[in-house]
Design a protein around this motif. Sequence first.
Motif, PDB file in Angstrom:
ATOM      1  N   GLU A   1      20.471  25.927 129.649  1.00  0.00           N
ATOM      2  CA  GLU A   1      21.508  26.108 130.665  1.00  0.00           C
ATOM      3  C   GLU A   1      22.794  25.327 130.395  1.00  0.00           C
ATOM      4  O   GLU A   1      23.673  25.279 131.248  1.00  0.00           O
ATOM      5  CB  GLU A   1      20.964  25.708 132.044  1.00  0.00           C
ATOM      6  N   CYS A   2      22.932  24.702 129.227  1.00  0.00           N
ATOM      7  CA  CYS A   2      24.150  23.932 128.945  1.00  0.00           C
ATOM      8  C   CYS A   2      25.344  24.860 128.773  1.00  0.00           C
ATOM      9  O   CYS A   2      25.270  25.823 128.009  1.00  0.00           O
ATOM     10  CB  CYS A   2      23.975  23.109 127.678  1.00  0.00           C
ATOM     11  N   PHE A   3      26.449  24.543 129.453  1.00  0.00           N
ATOM     12  CA  PHE A   3      27.643  25.372 129.241  1.00  0.00           C
ATOM     13  C   PHE A   3      28.808  24.578 128.668  1.00  0.00           C
ATOM     14  O   PHE A   3      29.893  25.119 128.511  1.00  0.00           O
ATOM     15  CB  PHE A   3      28.038  26.149 130.510  1.00  0.00           C
ATOM     16  N   THR A   4      28.588  23.282 128.336  1.00  0.00           N
ATOM     17  CA  THR A   4      29.598  22.541 127.583  1.00  0.00           C
ATOM     18  C   THR A   4      28.911  21.790 126.445  1.00  0.00           C
ATOM     19  O   THR A   4      27.731  21.428 126.532  1.00  0.00           O
ATOM     20  CB  THR A   4      30.346  21.513 128.460  1.00  0.00           C
TER      21      THR A   4
ATOM     22  N   LEU B   1      18.625  25.141 123.649  1.00  0.00           N
ATOM     23  CA  LEU B   1      18.650  26.546 123.273  1.00  0.00           C
ATOM     24  C   LEU B   1      20.064  27.076 123.456  1.00  0.00           C
ATOM     25  O   LEU B   1      20.654  26.924 124.533  1.00  0.00           O
ATOM     26  CB  LEU B   1      17.676  27.350 124.144  1.00  0.00           C
ATOM     27  N   ILE B   2      20.604  27.644 122.400  1.00  0.00           N
ATOM     28  CA  ILE B   2      21.930  28.272 122.482  1.00  0.00           C
ATOM     29  C   ILE B   2      21.728  29.676 123.032  1.00  0.00           C
ATOM     30  O   ILE B   2      21.107  30.525 122.394  1.00  0.00           O
ATOM     31  CB  ILE B   2      22.615  28.325 121.110  1.00  0.00           C
ATOM     32  N   ARG B   3      22.254  29.897 124.232  1.00  0.00           N
ATOM     33  CA  ARG B   3      22.032  31.160 124.932  1.00  0.00           C
ATOM     34  C   ARG B   3      23.242  32.078 124.794  1.00  0.00           C
ATOM     35  O   ARG B   3      24.377  31.684 125.025  1.00  0.00           O
ATOM     36  CB  ARG B   3      21.763  30.887 126.412  1.00  0.00           C
ATOM     37  N   GLU B   4      22.968  33.309 124.436  1.00  0.00           N
ATOM     38  CA  GLU B   4      23.995  34.350 124.408  1.00  0.00           C
ATOM     39  C   GLU B   4      23.343  35.639 124.884  1.00  0.00           C
ATOM     40  O   GLU B   4      22.680  36.345 124.128  1.00  0.00           O
ATOM     41  CB  GLU B   4      24.571  34.505 122.996  1.00  0.00           C
ATOM     42  N   GLY B   5      23.487  35.914 126.177  1.00  0.00           N
ATOM     43  CA  GLY B   5      22.876  37.101 126.754  1.00  0.00           C
ATOM     44  C   GLY B   5      23.921  38.089 127.210  1.00  0.00           C
ATOM     45  O   GLY B   5      25.068  38.058 126.768  1.00  0.00           O
ATOM     46  N   SER B   6      23.529  38.971 128.119  1.00  0.00           N
ATOM     47  CA  SER B   6      24.466  39.966 128.628  1.00  0.00           C
ATOM     48  C   SER B   6      25.379  39.385 129.696  1.00  0.00           C
ATOM     49  O   SER B   6      26.453  39.910 129.936  1.00  0.00           O
ATOM     50  CB  SER B   6      23.702  41.166 129.192  1.00  0.00           C
ATOM     51  N   ALA B   7      24.951  38.299 130.339  1.00  0.00           N
ATOM     52  CA  ALA B   7      25.789  37.685 131.387  1.00  0.00           C
ATOM     53  C   ALA B   7      26.247  36.305 130.952  1.00  0.00           C
ATOM     54  O   ALA B   7      27.439  36.042 130.871  1.00  0.00           O
ATOM     55  CB  ALA B   7      25.032  37.603 132.703  1.00  0.00           C
ATOM     56  N   ALA B   8      25.310  35.407 130.684  1.00  0.00           N
ATOM     57  CA  ALA B   8      25.667  34.034 130.318  1.00  0.00           C
ATOM     58  C   ALA B   8      25.867  33.941 128.809  1.00  0.00           C
ATOM     59  O   ALA B   8      24.988  34.304 128.031  1.00  0.00           O
ATOM     60  CB  ALA B   8      24.573  33.076 130.766  1.00  0.00           C
ATOM     61  N   LYS B   9      27.042  33.436 128.422  1.00  0.00           N
ATOM     62  CA  LYS B   9      27.386  33.366 127.001  1.00  0.00           C
ATOM     63  C   LYS B   9      27.855  31.949 126.685  1.00  0.00           C
ATOM     64  O   LYS B   9      28.968  31.562 127.028  1.00  0.00           O
ATOM     65  CB  LYS B   9      28.473  34.393 126.679  1.00  0.00           C
ATOM     66  N   ASN B  10      26.988  31.181 126.032  1.00  0.00           N
ATOM     67  CA  ASN B  10      27.290  29.783 125.731  1.00  0.00           C
ATOM     68  C   ASN B  10      27.387  29.499 124.234  1.00  0.00           C
ATOM     69  O   ASN B  10      27.514  28.345 123.823  1.00  0.00           O
ATOM     70  CB  ASN B  10      26.219  28.869 126.356  1.00  0.00           C
TER      71      ASN B  10
ATOM     72  N   MET C   1      16.648  20.558 116.268  1.00  0.00           N
ATOM     73  CA  MET C   1      16.540  20.397 117.718  1.00  0.00           C
ATOM     74  C   MET C   1      17.109  21.585 118.504  1.00  0.00           C
ATOM     75  O   MET C   1      17.209  21.513 119.727  1.00  0.00           O
ATOM     76  CB  MET C   1      17.294  19.124 118.150  1.00  0.00           C
ATOM     77  N   MET C   2      17.461  22.668 117.820  1.00  0.00           N
ATOM     78  CA  MET C   2      18.118  23.767 118.513  1.00  0.00           C
ATOM     79  C   MET C   2      17.463  25.109 118.191  1.00  0.00           C
ATOM     80  O   MET C   2      16.857  25.284 117.129  1.00  0.00           O
ATOM     81  CB  MET C   2      19.609  23.801 118.160  1.00  0.00           C
ATOM     82  N   MET C   3      17.580  26.037 119.123  1.00  0.00           N
ATOM     83  CA  MET C   3      17.041  27.390 118.963  1.00  0.00           C
ATOM     84  C   MET C   3      18.043  28.381 119.553  1.00  0.00           C
ATOM     85  O   MET C   3      18.985  27.992 120.243  1.00  0.00           O
ATOM     86  CB  MET C   3      15.695  27.534 119.678  1.00  0.00           C
ATOM     87  N   PHE C   4      17.820  29.662 119.276  1.00  0.00           N
ATOM     88  CA  PHE C   4      18.655  30.732 119.843  1.00  0.00           C
ATOM     89  C   PHE C   4      17.871  31.497 120.906  1.00  0.00           C
ATOM     90  O   PHE C   4      16.672  31.737 120.747  1.00  0.00           O
ATOM     91  CB  PHE C   4      19.066  31.731 118.763  1.00  0.00           C
ATOM     92  N   CYS C   5      18.556  31.897 121.966  1.00  0.00           N
ATOM     93  CA  CYS C   5      17.891  32.736 122.963  1.00  0.00           C
ATOM     94  C   CYS C   5      18.900  33.657 123.639  1.00  0.00           C
ATOM     95  O   CYS C   5      20.109  33.435 123.580  1.00  0.00           O
ATOM     96  CB  CYS C   5      17.174  31.891 124.007  1.00  0.00           C
TER      97      CYS C   5
END
Length: 545
Positions: A201-204, A219-228, A242-246
């Motif tokens: 849920e990090c956005f910064t 987790l670096i999130r890039e979905g249809s709504a939330a794009k971080n 320490m990081m993943m994609f989702c």
Amino acid sequence: MSNFKIQGNIVDIANRNIFFGEVEVEDGKIRSINQISETKSDAHFILPGFIDSHVHIESSMLIPSEFARLAVVHGTVATISDPHEIANVCGMEGVEFMIENGNTVPFKFNFGAPSCVPATIFETAGAELNHDDVRALLERPEIKYLSEMMNFPGVLYKDEEVLKKIAAAHELGKPVDGHAPGLRGDAVQQYIDAGISTDHECFTEEEALDKLQRGMKILIREGSAAKNFEALIDLLKDWPEMMMFCSDDKHPDSLIESHINELCARAVAKGIDVFNVLQAACINPILHYKLDVGALQIGDYADFIVAEDLLNFKIKQTYIDGVLLSENGKTVGDWIKHNPDKESVNHFDCSFKKIEDFVYPFQNQQEIPVIEALDGQLITNKLFFSPKVENGNVVSDLENDVLKMVVVNRYHDAPIAISFVKNFGMKHGAIASSVAHDSHNIIAVGVDDKSICDAVNLVIKETGGVVALGNGKEEVLPLPVAGLMSNHNGYEVAERYTSIDKFAKDLGSTLVAPFMTLSFMALLVIPHLKLSDKGLFDGDKFEFL
């Protein structure tokens, strides 16, 4: 299972090496990997399959078997899947449906035990999972983890039920996923100390770095709504372990276009080392969640992909357990056993509404609170506007793009919650959906009460669906499975969703994904202002406004 050999440029992520060689597969596992020569410029690349490290399959509006059909062509071989959405509607029966349907295909779904059903006490859900239910799920070998602990106030204030769920996961040796938007400093340390190991849920960048430095995986999130992705991707240079994609939430139209492969291409284009990228996309989820997914090592399951190059990540072939499942953008073989008659689990019991149910009487307010929707974000802002009043009632103010929004209880008849929202941009009609995180009541936004009422009633008629209407026209995408998913061919669903999304934009919506944004306007665990079926909710104070 077939035995075969395949040659190409082999990507050895563990040793950060690429060479031309041969992979031998026997009985679904990798028997040998042999180097033949240096990398060949004209050869394709063989690498481990991609893993979506946090996704709600339900948000694709597809049942798991159909999600798999769309995902494998992009090189995805597995998901970390939180069945939280269907659990909020149908409880244990819903989780069981996801597992059983997922088992009908050779794709590797890894489901979690939903930790927050209902998500909060401030909304009406269709079910409840207590700590005994959660423990029963976690005891099953196919349940790999405790799903995102969205009730971070419950963790910080040591809510007994919350702590029992976390303790059950720890006792059974299974990781606990986090959900802590904006949580920093001592508060996030307390959250981590409770045994929660990830956050998507990090956005910064500053927030993500604070959590990484405290030992939390991001987790670096890039979905249809939330794009971080843009905000966080540079951290992958220094924190590859320490990081993943989702994707978190991926609508069917965007799943047809791409999946984790697109994030790999974008990361490499930004100058991130390709081995760091593939560590996040392919390896870290296996290690963190202890998955039965191969990492292209001798003795592993033969879960690997063939890509044209390591720049665009166009996928030529996808293998799972040594079986070729997709080739050149199409699935191979009849590996989806489809039975729509068995795919109708649902919980929907409310009667049709009348226009007068949506009236909002003016009460001499100088200003009314307004939710500001932000394109590409789950967070919202809290604004105040002078109400537009007609015939003694507050109505949508098209001039200032402040539209009426409602949430209708789908589980039983109850008063309708009414508020106002900015930035949907609609000039005609209304849109409505039974996909409304997290309790999935009916949510609608529109320019007038009749349009809103008609849209809501169409959703009720279908016992779940996505609706747009206006200018004398209406479109409906029925979602008979829990009011969240279609049981039809994934490509057909994507086509219908693309059409209804375009129609919403023809009605004036300026949002990139109007239905996805609408679905999060009831998500109370994300600040700052949201609407539940019980009323307007302040996400900062965690109380009704």
